[in-house]
Design an enzyme around this catalytic site. Structure first.
Site, PDB file in Angstrom:
ATOM      1  CG  HIS A 307      87.430 -27.628 -66.483  1.00 42.97           C
ATOM      2  ND1 HIS A 307      87.082 -28.005 -67.751  1.00 42.97           N
ATOM      3  CD2 HIS A 307      88.280 -28.581 -66.035  1.00 42.97           C
ATOM      4  CE1 HIS A 307      87.667 -29.154 -68.055  1.00 42.97           C
ATOM      5  NE2 HIS A 307      88.396 -29.523 -67.028  1.00 42.97           N
ATOM      6  CG  ASP A 365      93.711 -30.679 -60.559  1.00 41.21           C
ATOM      7  OD1 ASP A 365      93.553 -30.184 -61.693  1.00 41.21           O
ATOM      8  OD2 ASP A 365      94.200 -31.811 -60.373  1.00 41.21           O
TER       9      ASP A 365
HETATM   10  C1  SDX Z   1      92.728 -29.845 -65.210  1.00 41.31           C
HETATM   11  O1  SDX Z   1      90.990 -29.759 -69.828  1.00 41.31           O
HETATM   12  C2  SDX Z   1      90.786 -30.628 -68.932  1.00 41.31           C
HETATM   13  O2  SDX Z   1      89.905 -31.443 -69.037  1.00 41.31           O
HETATM   14  C3  SDX Z   1      91.768 -30.583 -67.759  1.00 41.31           C
HETATM   15  C4  SDX Z   1      91.480 -31.514 -66.597  1.00 41.31           C
HETATM   16  C5  SDX Z   1      91.638 -32.971 -67.016  1.00 41.31           C
HETATM   17  O3  SDX Z   1      91.054 -33.835 -66.341  1.00 41.31           O
HETATM   18  O4  SDX Z   1      92.440 -33.249 -67.940  1.00 41.31           O
HETATM   19  O5  SDX Z   1      90.154 -31.310 -66.145  1.00 41.31           O
HETATM   20  C6  SDX Z   1      92.446 -31.292 -65.437  1.00 41.31           C
HETATM   21  O6  SDX Z   1      93.674 -29.348 -65.745  1.00 41.31           O
HETATM   22  C7  SDX Z   1      91.789 -29.030 -64.357  1.00 41.31           C
HETATM   23  C8  SDX Z   1      92.171 -27.509 -64.320  1.00 41.31           C
HETATM   24  C9  SDX Z   1      93.284 -27.332 -63.267  1.00 41.31           C
HETATM   25  N1  SDX Z   1      93.828 -25.950 -63.294  1.00 41.31           N
HETATM   26  C10 SDX Z   1      93.591 -25.068 -62.313  1.00 41.31           C
HETATM   27  O7  SDX Z   1      92.857 -25.292 -61.342  1.00 41.31           O
HETATM   28  C11 SDX Z   1      94.347 -23.751 -62.455  1.00 41.31           C
HETATM   29  C12 SDX Z   1      93.404 -22.568 -62.179  1.00 41.31           C
HETATM   30  N2  SDX Z   1      92.417 -22.509 -63.271  1.00 41.31           N
HETATM   31  C13 SDX Z   1      92.744 -21.677 -64.387  1.00 41.31           C
HETATM   32  O8  SDX Z   1      94.005 -21.260 -64.630  1.00 41.31           O
HETATM   33  C14 SDX Z   1      91.769 -21.806 -65.562  1.00 41.31           C
HETATM   34  O9  SDX Z   1      90.504 -21.831 -65.050  1.00 41.31           O
HETATM   35  C15 SDX Z   1      91.970 -22.955 -66.521  1.00 41.31           C
HETATM   36  C16 SDX Z   1      93.370 -23.032 -67.019  1.00 41.31           C
HETATM   37  C17 SDX Z   1      91.621 -24.245 -65.868  1.00 41.31           C
HETATM   38  C18 SDX Z   1      91.028 -22.738 -67.701  1.00 41.31           C
HETATM   39  O10 SDX Z   1      91.496 -21.667 -68.402  1.00 41.31           O
HETATM   40  P1  SDX Z   1      90.673 -21.030 -69.655  1.00 41.31           P
HETATM   41  O11 SDX Z   1      89.546 -21.906 -70.048  1.00 41.31           O
HETATM   42  O12 SDX Z   1      91.669 -20.638 -70.679  1.00 41.31           O
HETATM   43  O13 SDX Z   1      89.995 -19.770 -69.015  1.00 41.31           O
HETATM   44  P2  SDX Z   1      90.670 -18.360 -68.970  1.00 41.31           P
HETATM   45  O14 SDX Z   1      92.060 -18.466 -68.412  1.00 41.31           O
HETATM   46  O15 SDX Z   1      90.497 -17.707 -70.300  1.00 41.31           O
HETATM   47  O16 SDX Z   1      89.761 -17.617 -67.879  1.00 41.31           O
HETATM   48  C19 SDX Z   1      88.488 -17.115 -68.265  1.00 41.31           C
HETATM   49  C20 SDX Z   1      88.212 -16.006 -67.249  1.00 41.31           C
HETATM   50  C21 SDX Z   1      89.362 -15.009 -67.147  1.00 41.31           C
HETATM   51  O17 SDX Z   1      88.823 -13.777 -66.723  1.00 41.31           O
HETATM   52  P3  SDX Z   1      88.543 -12.627 -67.883  1.00 41.31           P
HETATM   53  O18 SDX Z   1      89.903 -12.244 -68.414  1.00 41.31           O
HETATM   54  O19 SDX Z   1      87.645 -13.281 -68.930  1.00 41.31           O
HETATM   55  O20 SDX Z   1      87.861 -11.509 -67.132  1.00 41.31           O
HETATM   56  O21 SDX Z   1      88.074 -16.576 -65.938  1.00 41.31           O
HETATM   57  C22 SDX Z   1      89.133 -16.115 -65.103  1.00 41.31           C
HETATM   58  C23 SDX Z   1      90.195 -15.535 -65.999  1.00 41.31           C
HETATM   59  O22 SDX Z   1      90.920 -14.526 -65.337  1.00 41.31           O
HETATM   60  N3  SDX Z   1      89.624 -17.274 -64.363  1.00 41.31           N
HETATM   61  C24 SDX Z   1      90.008 -17.242 -63.100  1.00 41.31           C
HETATM   62  C25 SDX Z   1      90.361 -18.557 -62.791  1.00 41.31           C
HETATM   63  N4  SDX Z   1      90.199 -19.346 -63.870  1.00 41.31           N
HETATM   64  C26 SDX Z   1      89.749 -18.534 -64.848  1.00 41.31           C
HETATM   65  N5  SDX Z   1      90.069 -16.252 -62.190  1.00 41.31           N
HETATM   66  C27 SDX Z   1      90.520 -16.590 -60.953  1.00 41.31           C
HETATM   67  N6  SDX Z   1      90.874 -17.832 -60.585  1.00 41.31           N
HETATM   68  C28 SDX Z   1      90.807 -18.848 -61.482  1.00 41.31           C
HETATM   69  N7  SDX Z   1      91.154 -20.100 -61.123  1.00 41.31           N
END
Ligand code: SDX
Length: 431
Positions: A307, A365
């Site tokens: 998140h 989720d």
């Molecule tokens: C919701 O914003 C809100 O409040 C949203 C929400 C709401 O109520 O409105 O809470 C609802 O959207 C919840 C999130 C649902 N999405 C997912 O579950 C999809 C999987 N999660 C990700 O794609 C990700 O964690 C996000 C999109 C939720 C957050 O993305 P960020 O903050 O841009 O983080 P990032 O993509 O820059 O990741 C940071 C690091 C990366 O690694 P590095 O490149 O720094 O080494 O963490 C890793 C990412 O690769 N990472 C993950 C991961 N999520 C982040 N690695 C593996 N699996 C994951 N799920």
């Protein structure tokens, strides 16, 4: 001495002192709006990781502690003591309703639950297998055609009626998406039922037989809707605010929020979690998928994990997980293999160094789809459920934005890295 933020450009030696603003909670902010005129620089924050887009009194998240408050009330207390209609009133008006206010509000919402019969023909333009979120975007956007000339967004009463209409009609529109997808006749709302009872009635009852709303399902959905109602300036809420800042019709603004919510990185994750669990299939395959999630060359991510704000367990996920166990037990399928798989996946991920270092925890989720599935709701309707609940937050945030005296159209700038000026080629033929 008062704390100051001073920005100095070493090239020109110019400095600017930026005013600091403190909120009730959370990091203070410094106002950068004068940086361009003083130092001729834009600021740069792709994804708005550390940029506050507005002042808001509605919702607060403490990402480090994993805490969430609606109008100052902890989400755990609202989940335990409140109901979705009361939370909707709280988010819209800022205070918990008195008993009579609550009864009046619930009655107003139920009175607006039908939509114009002409709107039904809109569904016919979609194939039966169209994704319900595509239909939602279209149908909700088309409501602006019915309520455009009569909606003056600068009239507080008009804003309130638009909000009531949107909250009231979302379940009816959502149920219509489901009925269209299974080729069954639409079912009219029954205003003697609760908000979530009515949604279940419109989705699952048939004209040919009596339908009894299952109180377990009704209460589970009401709780899930409380948890999904609002969440600060997430992607879909920011989309609604940006669309609203152009003074667009409120129904069109909410349609833009539905579109933004659909993505699997946002509200579409609940559907993606179920697809992921079905792909993993069994506990023995978990290590392979955990390593795929850590592999930078593999686009696979653990859906329902991570998140932008929570760097701790999402408090909503904890409540949904506990509710999941209760509901599945009450409905007699506590042995759902997907629940066991989800729990094993969560345990493995929370013990993995990569997830610990990246502070990746289950979000709202991760478990919600398992409850929807137990209630007989198909996967492609999961994000529709999220949209129904989040409409309350979207309209509350839209109302707050429109009423802001200093409101201006949102118009981000950019760092242009494209081609320098060049002339159109004189030669007619270009080899
Ligand atoms: C919701 O914003 C809100 O409040 C949203 C929400 C709401 O109520 O409105 O809470 C609802 O959207 C919840 C999130 C649902 N999405 C997912 O579950 C999809 C999987 N999660 C990700 O794609 C990700 O964690 C996000 C999109 C939720 C957050 O993305 P960020 O903050 O841009 O983080 P990032 O993509 O820059 O990741 C940071 C690091 C990366 O690694 P590095 O490149 O720094 O080494 O963490 C890793 C990412 O690769 N990472 C993950 C991961 N999520 C982040 N690695 C593996 N699996 C994951 N799920």
């Amino acid at each position: 001495m008062d704390n100051k933020i001073i920005v100095t450009d070493s090239a020109s030696g110019k400095s600017i002192e930026l005013p600091i603003q403190h909120g009730t909670y959370g990091p203070a902010v410094f106002d950068i709006s004068r940086i361009y005129q003083s130092l001729n620089y834009f600021t740069y924050d792709p994804g708005y990781q550390v940029t506050a887009s507005c002042r808001s009194t509605i919702t607060y998240i403490d990402g480090e502690k994993g805490e969430l408050y609606y109008r100052g009330y902890p989400i755990e207390q609202l989940a335990e003591h409140s109901n979705f209609m009361e939370v909707a009133y709280l988010l819209m008006y800022g205070e918990l309703p008195l008993t009579q206010q609550s009864a009046d509000f619930t009655k107003i919402i139920s009175r607006h639950s039908m939509f114009n019969e002409g709107l039904k023909r809109f569904y016919d333009g979609f194939y039966h297998d169209a994704h319900p979120m595509a239909i939602m975007i279209g149908v909700v956007g088309s409501l602006s055609a019915f309520y455009h000339d009569s909606t003056d967004i600068y009239n507080p009463q008009h804003r309130e009626i638009a909000a009531h209409r949107l909250i009231a009609k979302m379940p009816t529109i959502a149920a219509g998406c489901y009925k269209h997808s299974i080729g069954e006749p639409f079912v009219y709302p029954d205003n003697s039922l609760s908000y979530t009872g009515n949604l279940l009635h419109m989705m699952f009852s048939m004209p040919t037989e009596t339908y009894q709303v299952d109180p377990i399902a009704e209460q589970a959905l009401d709780l899930i809707f409380i948890l999904h109602a609002d969440h600060e300036q997430n992607a879909s809420t920011s989309t609604v605010r940006l669309a609203g800042s152009s003074q667009a019709n409120p129904f069109a603004c909410i349609a833009s929020g539905i579109a933004a919510l659909w993505g699997p990185a946002h509200g579409g994750a609940n559907e993606a979690v179920l697809r992921m669990l079905n792909e993993i299939g069994q506990v023995e395959h978990i290590p392979k998928f955990i390593s795929r999630a850590k592999d930078k060359n593999d686009p696979f991510r653990l859906m329902g994990f991570g998140h932008r704000v929570y760097k701790n367990y999402d408090p909503r996920a904890r409540i949904v997980r506990d509710t999941c166990h209760e509901v599945l037990a009450k409905l007699g399928n506590s042995n759902d293999p997907l629940l066991k798989l989800a729990m094993a996946l969560e345990e493995a991920a929370l013990l993995d160094d990569y997830f610990i270092e990246h502070k990746l925890y289950p979000n709202v989720d991760f478990y919600s789809g398992l409850i929807y599935k137990a209630l007989g709701i198909p996967e492609n309707m999961f994000t529709v459920m999220f949209a129904v609940a989040r409409t309350v937050g979207w309209v509350a945030q839209w109302m707050e934005m429109i009423a802001e005296p200093t409101r201006r159209i949102g118009r981000p700038r950019q760092l242009y890295v494209g081609p320098a000026r060049r002339d159109y080629p004189k030669e007619a033929v270009r080899e």
